[in-house]
Design an enzyme around this catalytic site. Structure first.
Site, PDB file in Angstrom:
ATOM      1  N   GLU A  88       0.678  -1.171   0.017  1.00 35.08           N
ATOM      2  CA  GLU A  88       0.000   0.068  -0.095  1.00 35.08           C
ATOM      3  C   GLU A  88       0.795   1.295  -0.109  1.00 35.08           C
ATOM      4  O   GLU A  88       0.312   2.329   0.674  1.00 35.08           O
ATOM      5  CB  GLU A  88      -0.922   0.037   1.137  1.00 35.08           C
ATOM      6  CG  GLU A  88      -1.927  -1.172   1.103  1.00 35.08           C
ATOM      7  CD  GLU A  88      -2.833  -1.335   2.436  1.00 35.08           C
ATOM      8  OE1 GLU A  88      -2.712  -0.375   3.311  1.00 35.08           O
ATOM      9  OE2 GLU A  88      -3.496  -2.232   2.440  1.00 35.08           O
ATOM     10  N   GLU A 143      -6.454 -10.488  -1.644  1.00 34.30           N
ATOM     11  CA  GLU A 143      -7.323 -10.192  -0.519  1.00 34.30           C
ATOM     12  C   GLU A 143      -9.038 -10.102  -1.082  1.00 34.30           C
ATOM     13  O   GLU A 143      -9.475  -8.926  -0.673  1.00 34.30           O
ATOM     14  CB  GLU A 143      -6.819  -8.891   0.363  1.00 34.30           C
ATOM     15  CG  GLU A 143      -5.262  -9.160   0.666  1.00 34.30           C
ATOM     16  CD  GLU A 143      -4.835  -7.724   1.570  1.00 34.30           C
ATOM     17  OE1 GLU A 143      -5.857  -7.063   1.948  1.00 34.30           O
ATOM     18  OE2 GLU A 143      -3.842  -7.647   1.587  1.00 34.30           O
TER      19      GLU A 143
END
EC number: 3.2.1.8
Length: 411
Positions: free
Chosen positions: A201, A311
């Protein structure tokens, strides 16, 4: 009178036959839909079908056996993140000499007298259980702006210290990446770890310690490139470059396609060390649309990246809504795979609606561990409609890493 009774009897027989035949057909359809699991379909074709777990789940053999029916790889939800390995509140410091005795990697340019102790106990337990059960693991994650102690970036490893300079942080970063990876690959169960989310991220980091030290240029983040190079050097040391792969992992990648491509290309300038993109896929039936999502997927594939869906969960308005979205999503993913796309793993973010980080949303295809929802059948149907039933296609082989340290060792 007799004719009437006979006709009435025949009508009952026909009605009963219709009921039985309808029941048989419904049962047959349901049986076909549920006759294949994710390992027989996605695991066989893509190489890996995965799920997110926590160590306490792995301690229960019933849960492990249920997960193994649909998965051959797991990701620890928290236990491998820096906060958990280092401790979030304050550093437990040990001398460099003690660190060397423990097998930590100490870079030649490391000038400090102490390093933070790394607590491997919980993650070691998880890796051992996976090894004993034939499960692989994704290393998640080494570098992240969240769930990383602030003291890692400050002088004397103190939360009240000033931010260190880039040279000091370079040495700390190399120490951490190589010590963590080396710990596993120098041990008995190193073959369990086949993928790593080296950086997580980065494009969404704000006011982080990484930016305080290195600046905030996200698509040319120097520390990200260095982290990948350090991680790749570990793979070279243990002769794992052909069996273990490194990924950049991020969410909302469908909104930032160009920036993701720029960052990965920057990481790979001079030498390819990042295999590709982990597409965190926290989706909703309202957004993103299936086409919007798969346009991003295909963009990464066209860029030459290996793609892993890391995810996956889908917020929804109920079973019908989830069923429809999941079917269309996987039809598109499977079409990309069938067209030659290098998609090698699909990981659901939780083994059931009872074990999800998204409360009250029921975003998964299991209501409880081992109990499939109708959406599960839709995901399988999307597969068999694209590739056929198991046995009609060639399974994707997987490689088990065999860590072999080179004479270079550790400094």
């Amino acid at each position: 009178m007799k004719k009437f009774k006979i006709r009435k009897l025949m009508a009952r027989v026909l009605a009963l036959a219709l009921v039985f035949s309808t029941f048989f057909m419904v049962s047959k359809v349901d049986a076909n839909a549920a006759s294949y699991n994710l390992m027989e379909t996605y695991g066989a074709k893509y190489g890996y079908s995965g799920n997110c777990v926590h160590t306490h789940m792995l301690r229960d053999s019933r849960i492990v056996n249920a997960i193994k029916k649909d998965s051959n790889i797991v990701t620890l939800g928290n236990e491998m993140k820096p906060d958990y390995l280092l401790g979030s509140r304050q550093a437990t410091l040990i001398s460099v000499d003690e660190a060397k005795r423990l097998g930590y990697y100490i870079p030649s340019n490391y000038k400090e007298r102490y390093v933070p102790k790394i607590d491997f106990r919980t993650v070691d337990e998880a890796v051992k259980i996976c090894y004993e059960n034939g499960l692989k693991m994704r290393g998640h994650t080494l570098v992240w702006h969240s769930q990383t102690p602030t003291w890692l970036f400050r002088e004397n490893y103190s939360g009240n210290g000033r931010f260190v300079n880039t040279a000091t942080m370079d040495a700390r970063l190399e120490f951490y990446v190589k010590s963590v990876m080396g710990h596993f690959y120098s041990g008995k169960y190193g073959s369990t770890l086949v993928y790593w989310d080296v950086c997580n991220e980065t494009l969404h980091a704000q006011n982080s310690g990484w930016e305080a030290v290195y600046g905030s240029n996200k698509t040319n983040a120097v520390y990200v490139k260095k982290a990948f190079n350090y991680a790749y050097q570990v793979l070279e040391q243990y002769k794992l470059t052909n069996s273990v792969k490194l990924f950049y992992n991020d969410y909302n990648t469908y909104m930032e396609v160009n920036d993701v491509i720029k960052l990965v290309n920057y990481i790979n300038q001079g030498k390819k060390v990042c295999a590709g993109v982990g597409m965190q896929s926290h989706l909703g039936t309202g957004f993103p649309s299936v086409d919007y999502y798969t346009n991003a997927l295909n963009s990464f594939l066209r860029a030459g990246f290996e793609v892993q869906i890391t995810e996956l969960d889908i917020t929804n308005k109920g079973d019908y809504d989830l069923n429809n979205y999941a079917y269309r999503l996987f039809k598109n993913i499977n079409a990309a795979k069938k067209n030659g796309g290098n998609i090698s793993c699909i990981t659901w973010w939780g083994p059931s609606d009872a074990e999800t980080w998204i409360r009250n949303e029921k975003p998964l295809i299991w209501s409880n561990i081992g109990v499939a929802k109708p959406a599960y059948d839709e995901v399988v149907k999307a597969f068999t409609e694209t590739f056929g039933n198991p046995g009609s296609f060639t399974p994707q082989p997987t490689i088990t890493p065999q860590p072999t340290p080179t004479p270079s060792g550790q400094t």
